[in-house]
Design an enzyme around this catalytic site. Structure first.
Site, PDB file in Angstrom:
ATOM      1  CG  ASN A   7      -1.814   1.191   1.304  1.00 55.11           C
ATOM      2  OD1 ASN A   7      -1.867   1.978   0.361  1.00 55.11           O
ATOM      3  ND2 ASN A   7      -2.523   1.340   2.414  1.00 55.11           N
ATOM      4  CE  LYS A   9      -0.309   3.201   4.743  1.00 57.04           C
ATOM      5  NZ  LYS A   9      -0.224   3.298   6.183  1.00 57.04           N
ATOM      6  CG  HIS A  95      -6.026   1.956   5.135  1.00 59.99           C
ATOM      7  ND1 HIS A  95      -5.516   2.922   5.963  1.00 59.99           N
ATOM      8  CD2 HIS A  95      -5.069   1.028   4.983  1.00 59.99           C
ATOM      9  CE1 HIS A  95      -4.265   2.589   6.278  1.00 59.99           C
ATOM     10  NE2 HIS A  95      -3.974   1.448   5.703  1.00 59.99           N
ATOM     11  CD  GLU A 161      -3.603  -2.214   7.461  1.00 61.61           C
ATOM     12  OE1 GLU A 161      -2.489  -2.461   7.003  1.00 61.61           O
ATOM     13  OE2 GLU A 161      -4.225  -1.175   7.186  1.00 61.61           O
TER      14      GLU A 161
HETATM   15  P1  13P Z   1       2.832   0.458   7.911  1.00 54.78           P
HETATM   16  O1  13P Z   1       3.305  -0.839   7.280  1.00 54.78           O
HETATM   17  O2  13P Z   1       3.607   1.656   7.438  1.00 54.78           O
HETATM   18  O3  13P Z   1       2.718   0.351   9.387  1.00 54.78           O
HETATM   19  O4  13P Z   1       1.347   0.704   7.337  1.00 54.78           O
HETATM   20  C1  13P Z   1       0.437  -0.329   7.404  1.00 54.78           C
HETATM   21  C2  13P Z   1      -0.712   0.032   6.567  1.00 54.78           C
HETATM   22  O5  13P Z   1      -1.458   0.934   6.884  1.00 54.78           O
HETATM   23  C3  13P Z   1      -0.913  -0.721   5.325  1.00 54.78           C
HETATM   24  O6  13P Z   1      -2.154  -0.460   4.782  1.00 54.78           O
END
Ligand code: 13P
Length: 242
Positions: A7, A9, A95, A161
């Site tokens: 991801n 982001k 998310h 998560e």
């Molecule tokens: P990190 O791996 O940076 O902790 O983020 C996890 C996440 O939100 C994946 O969608």
């Protein structure tokens, strides 16, 4: 099916995404049982999908979000139909950054879920508790409520998560993750379950050994191809601690 999902982001421009894919391909990751997905920004979808096809790179693209409405006057939104049109098959829904920074409710996530199904997209439903909930040991009742809208549904993929674990370097204890795996296998026996939150080449070693866990959703450690491939290798060979 096992999954490893990057991801990105709101990181990586088109040029950076192309560089990433070229590096990924040149490192020739050995994949035998894992489906690898990359979730880039919308602007990168078309150029990246062209490279993936041209170079036959074994990764699929995944959207980070879709609009809960079909089409119309929703400035700034991207519809399920638009995602489907460019050949993308997967979408992340709910998310924690969407839930907390953009105030997405379970009701809205439910609408997005139905929209994804209407357009034959495979939804990956994210859920997880906040720090106060974790500290007061109310995780199971919290996630029960978060997932209530899916009663009677059979979503193909979930990602657990914990909000407090995302980007923090902190991870739950193995037995705590196992509790969630058991809970999900009882309630959604046909679904795959991924873990996300501070997954990196060190933390993945122990988590990858959890029975019943089907993969990882990775943020920070997915941003460099070389690190992401390390994760892939650890996941494919959980006994190999190098
Ligand atoms: P990190 O791996 O940076 O902790 O983020 C996890 C996440 O939100 C994946 O969608």
């Amino acid at each position: 099916m096992k999954y490893l999902i990057a991801n990105w982001k709101m990181n990586h421009t088109v040029a950076q995404g192309i560089e990433y894919l070229k590096e990924y391909q040149s490192l020739q990751p050995k994949i035998s049982k894992t489906k690898v997905l990359i979730a880039p920004s919308y602007t990168s979808f078309f150029p990246l999908s062209q490279i993936i096809q041209k170079e036959t790179i074994p990764v699929s693209l995944c959207a980070q979000n879709i609009c809960e409405f079909k089409r119309g006057a929703y400035t700034g939104e991207v519809s399920a139909e638009m995602i489907q049109e460019i050949g993308c098959k997967y979408v992340l829904l709910g998310h924690s950054e969407r839930r907390h920074l953009f105030h997405e409710s379970n009701e809205s996530i439910n609408k997005k879920y139905q929209m994804a199904l209407d357009y034959s997209l495979i939804p990956i439903i994210c859920f997880g508790e906040t720090l106060p909930v974790y500290q007061t040991k109310k995780t199971v009742s919290y996630i029960t409520e978060q997932l209530l809208f899916l009663k009677g549904e059979k979503p193909p993929i979930f990602a657990y998560e914990p909000v407090w674990s995302i980007g923090s370097g902190l991870i739950p204890r193995i037995d705590e993750i196992e509790t969630i795996v058991d809970f999900m296998k009882q309630n959604f026996p046909a679904s795959s379950l991924l873990y996300g939150g501070s997954v990196n080449p060190e933390t993945i070693q122990s988590i990858a050994k959890i029975e019943g866990l089907d993969g990882f959703l990775v943020g920070g450690a997915s941003l460099q191809a070389v690190t992401f491939i390390k994760l892939l290798s650890s996941f494919e060979n959980p006994g190999n601690d190098r």
